[in-house]
Write an enzyme that holds these catalytic residues in place. Structure first.
Site: not given
Ligand code: FPP
Length: 233
Positions: A128, A34, A17
């Site tokens: 991962l 972003h 956020d």
């Protein structure tokens, strides 16, 4: 010296956020936030291996994010598609397995197809595991699971928690050990509301583009101090 903290969580989930506020602080358009958030995601992915995190789930786009102005939604979709187009080979090379949680229908078919191909390409990687929550909503996920159970003819009395878990997007994903939210906001925002029932929460006091390795280390240190009781003593 190893960067690994003791008791590193296996599965960390992040509500990324604050991109918009990060941009606003600098007089930039939201989409620049972003982009900075995407640069940061690359850094965070790099640090996971060093910190001993094996699974990362990120909240990239919620079912509610469609309500944002068209220009921002377009900008975000452009970024996501770009990341798949340009960075998939590197993710694959580094042993990242990509998974998607959420609904692929409702997305542009070309984009949905790229996501499916990325999942297929990386399915045997295990350095991962990166679960991308995209077009994801926790309540919708539970409703869908219940609908599927009913459609299968399961009787109300026979429904168990395990059955619902097994019909979520995360069917074979362990629940997150630690859920981090950046930017200091104290909300769950419909993210992993079933899976996070016993997760530890950590609120980072920085916007997502500024959530660096040091911030991650602080989160893991705090997690290591917690005593998880899962409702017991
Ligand atoms: C929150 O900032 C972030 C999002 C809406 C998600 C987008 C995340 C990225 C672009 C990071 C990279 C992810 C991928 C998969 C490439 P916000 O807009 O809610 O910030 P605000 O609360 O300050 O407005």
């Amino acid at each position: 010296m190893s960067d690994k903290t003791e008791n590193a969580p296996y599965h960390v989930a992040i509500i990324m956020d604050g991109n918009g506020r990060w941009a606003k602080q600098r007089g930039l358009p939201r989409v620049a936030g972003h982009r900075a958030g995407t640069d940061n995601l690359r850094r965070v992915l790099e640090s996971c291996g060093e910190l001993g995190i094996k699974m990362l789930t990120i909240y990239a786009f919620s079912t509610e994010n469609w309500r944002r102005p068209e220009e921002e939604v377009k900008g975000l979709m452009g970024i996501f598609e770009d990341v798949i187009d340009r960075e998939l080979p590197e993710f694959h090379e580094k042993g990242v397995r990509l998974r998607h949680i959420g609904r692929l229908d409702g997305l542009k078919p070309v984009f949905a197809d790229k996501v499916r191909k990325a999942i297929e390409l990386t399915k045997n990687n295990d350095k991962l595991i990166l679960n991308i929550a995209f077009n994801y909503g926790g309540r919708a996920e539970i409703v869908e699971a219940v609908k599927t159970l009913i459609a299968k003819g399961v009787k109300a009395d026979d429904i168990t928690e395990e059955m619902i878990s097994a019909h979520l997007y995360t069917a074979d994903v362990p629940d997150p050990d630690l859920i981090i939210r950046t930017s200091g906001e104290m909300r769950v925002s419909n993210f992993l509301i079933w899976q996070g029932a016993y997760s530890e929460y950590y609120l980072a006091p920085v916007y997502w583009p500024d959530f660096d390795k040091e911030q991650m280390r602080l989160a893991l240190e705090e997690y290591a101090k917690r005593h998880r009781r899962f409702g017991g003593l």
